[in-house]
Scaffold this motif. Structure first.
Motif, PDB file in Angstrom:
ATOM      1  N   LEU A  57       0.823  -1.208   0.000  1.00 20.68           N
ATOM      2  CA  LEU A  57       0.000   0.000   0.000  1.00 20.68           C
ATOM      3  C   LEU A  57       0.859   1.260   0.000  1.00 20.68           C
ATOM      4  O   LEU A  57       0.527   2.254  -0.654  1.00 20.68           O
ATOM      5  N   THR A  58       1.962   1.217   0.748  1.00 21.00           N
ATOM      6  CA  THR A  58       2.865   2.371   0.778  1.00 21.00           C
ATOM      7  C   THR A  58       3.413   2.665  -0.611  1.00 21.00           C
ATOM      8  O   THR A  58       3.480   3.826  -1.038  1.00 21.00           O
ATOM      9  N   GLN A  59       3.780   1.633  -1.317  1.00 20.76           N
ATOM     10  CA  GLN A  59       4.296   1.805  -2.676  1.00 20.76           C
ATOM     11  C   GLN A  59       3.199   2.291  -3.632  1.00 20.76           C
ATOM     12  O   GLN A  59       3.414   3.222  -4.418  1.00 20.76           O
ATOM     13  N   SER A  69       2.419   8.180  -4.854  1.00 18.22           N
ATOM     14  CA  SER A  69       2.111   9.338  -5.682  1.00 18.22           C
ATOM     15  C   SER A  69       0.815  10.014  -5.237  1.00 18.22           C
ATOM     16  O   SER A  69       0.691  11.249  -5.309  1.00 18.22           O
ATOM     17  N   THR A  70      -0.147   9.234  -4.781  1.00 18.61           N
ATOM     18  CA  THR A  70      -1.404   9.804  -4.281  1.00 18.61           C
ATOM     19  C   THR A  70      -1.142  10.688  -3.081  1.00 18.61           C
ATOM     20  O   THR A  70      -1.692  11.801  -2.970  1.00 18.61           O
ATOM     21  N   SER A 101       2.112  11.610   7.769  1.00 20.08           N
ATOM     22  CA  SER A 101       3.032  10.857   6.925  1.00 20.08           C
ATOM     23  C   SER A 101       2.251   9.825   6.118  1.00 20.08           C
ATOM     24  O   SER A 101       1.095   9.513   6.429  1.00 20.08           O
ATOM     25  N   LEU A 102       2.927   9.298   5.104  1.00 23.59           N
ATOM     26  CA  LEU A 102       2.316   8.249   4.292  1.00 23.59           C
ATOM     27  C   LEU A 102       2.004   7.026   5.144  1.00 23.59           C
ATOM     28  O   LEU A 102       0.964   6.373   4.958  1.00 23.59           O
ATOM     29  N   GLU A 103       2.864   6.727   6.090  1.00 23.81           N
ATOM     30  CA  GLU A 103       2.615   5.589   6.985  1.00 23.81           C
ATOM     31  C   GLU A 103       1.358   5.816   7.825  1.00 23.81           C
ATOM     32  O   GLU A 103       0.558   4.897   8.020  1.00 23.81           O
ATOM     33  N   ASP A 104       1.188   7.052   8.323  1.00 25.13           N
ATOM     34  CA  ASP A 104      -0.043   7.385   9.064  1.00 25.13           C
ATOM     35  C   ASP A 104      -1.269   7.101   8.212  1.00 25.13           C
ATOM     36  O   ASP A 104      -2.275   6.577   8.693  1.00 25.13           O
ATOM     37  N   PHE A 105      -1.189   7.473   6.959  1.00 25.51           N
ATOM     38  CA  PHE A 105      -2.305   7.302   6.035  1.00 25.51           C
ATOM     39  C   PHE A 105      -2.614   5.818   5.818  1.00 25.51           C
ATOM     40  O   PHE A 105      -3.766   5.386   5.918  1.00 25.51           O
ATOM     41  N   GLY A 118     -12.210   8.308   3.769  1.00 27.75           N
ATOM     42  CA  GLY A 118     -12.604   9.710   3.740  1.00 27.75           C
ATOM     43  C   GLY A 118     -11.588  10.579   3.025  1.00 27.75           C
ATOM     44  O   GLY A 118     -11.944  11.458   2.220  1.00 27.75           O
ATOM     45  N   PHE A 119     -10.313  10.329   3.295  1.00 27.97           N
ATOM     46  CA  PHE A 119      -9.228  11.070   2.650  1.00 27.97           C
ATOM     47  C   PHE A 119      -9.274  10.886   1.130  1.00 27.97           C
ATOM     48  O   PHE A 119      -9.217  11.859   0.366  1.00 27.97           O
TER      49      PHE A 119
END
Length: 302
Positions: free
Chosen positions: A197-199, A203-204, A220-224, A234-235
């Motif tokens: 998912l991180t990969q 770009s998103t 951060s992306l990890e938080d997301f 929601g994001f």
């Protein structure tokens, strides 16, 4: 003593026209008849009713207990059509009953085996009734090699009821080892999904503006990736301007997120809900059906 509303003969006639096989309503009707007779008839007549009924003393006792439990009628839609399983549900505390219905542990297809495993986990691993350290082993029960799972689960159910009456506790050799293996496997596989998912969402994340990230408290992306499902969806809905954009661009990401949350929880009811959600995606969005099935087979087999 007041005159009973019905005679023993009338109660017996009601029982003759009812059955404890086929439907939940039918089972509960028999139980209510027996419960009403218990409250209404003199002790001698009630004993005679039991002796004249088509049920053994052991079955009668379970049906009577169900019939006297006024908690069950409002949640009967969650019950399987088996009086033995309904009796097991009756034996739950108010808290366990509410939790079982809410989290999906009690449902029309539940088996006694799976329900017993949840009860043991709830009481002896997650709950307050952890086996005290000063308890000692009393006996080792040996099982034959060809014992079927059905017979084993029935034995465990009857054993649990017996030992609890004396304040004893049971601990099965495979309980802790299987839980630990399952948790370790889930943790390892969830890390793989986090990396994927991180990969896929790199770009998103980079194209989203700071205000949107702040709105969902994501730093951060990890938080997301690890955010609660409501924040995750929601994001992406906000970023893509609605559900159509979300499903068009992030349907696969959503499937992987559901699988990730499935692996991260040890709650059986939540895992059931995630499997159901995955099936709903396949039904509602045919273009994602194959990816949904692949994810279930790869990540959600157990």
């Amino acid at each position: 003593m007041s005159t009973p509303s019905k005679s023993k003969t009338e109660f017996l006639h009601d029982l003759a026209g009812s059955s404890i096989t086929g439907s939940v309503d039918g089972i509960l009707r028999v139980c209510k008849i027996i419960g009403s007779a218990k409250k209404s008839l003199p002790a001698g007549d009630f004993k005679a009713l039991r002796e004249d009924s088509p049920y053994s003393e052991k079955v009668w006792s379970k049906l009577l207990q169900i019939g006297l439990d006024d908690r069950l009628e409002g949640i009967k839609d969650h019950f399987p059509p088996l009086y033995t399983t309904i009796h097991l549900i009756h034996c739950l505390t108010n808290e366990e009953l509410s939790l079982g219905v809410r989290d999906g542990h009690i449902h029309p297809n539940v088996t006694q085996g799976s329900l017993n495993r949840w009860i043991r986990h709830q009481r002896f691993q997650k709950g307050s009734e952890v086996i005290p350290e000063d308890f000692t082993a009393l006996v080792q029960v040996m099982t034959p090699p060809d014992l079927s799972e059905e017979v084993l689960e029935r034995f465990k159910q009857e054993l649990e009821g017996f030992v609890s009456r004396y304040g004893f506790r049971t601990q099965y050799e495979d309980d802790q080892s299987m839980v630990e293996v399952r948790q370790q496997r889930s943790q390892e596989r969830s890390q793989v999904l986090v990396q994927r998912l991180t990969q896929d969402l790199q770009s998103t994340w980079e194209e989203a503006d700071a205000d949107l990230k702040n709105l969902f408290s994501l730093s951060s992306l990890e938080d997301f990736v690890l955010a609660p499902m409501s924040s995750f969806t929601g994001f992406l809905n906000r970023l893509r301007g609605g559900r159509d954009g979300f499903w068009s661009k992030h349907g696969t990401d959503y499937i992987h997120k559901v699988a990730l949350e499935y692996l991260r929880t040890d709650n059986r009811g939540q895992r059931f809900n995630y499997r159901r959600r995955m099936k709903e995606v396949a039904e509602k969005y045919p273009q994602l059906a194959e990816k949904s099935r692949d994810a279930q087979n790869e990540w959600m087999k157990y």
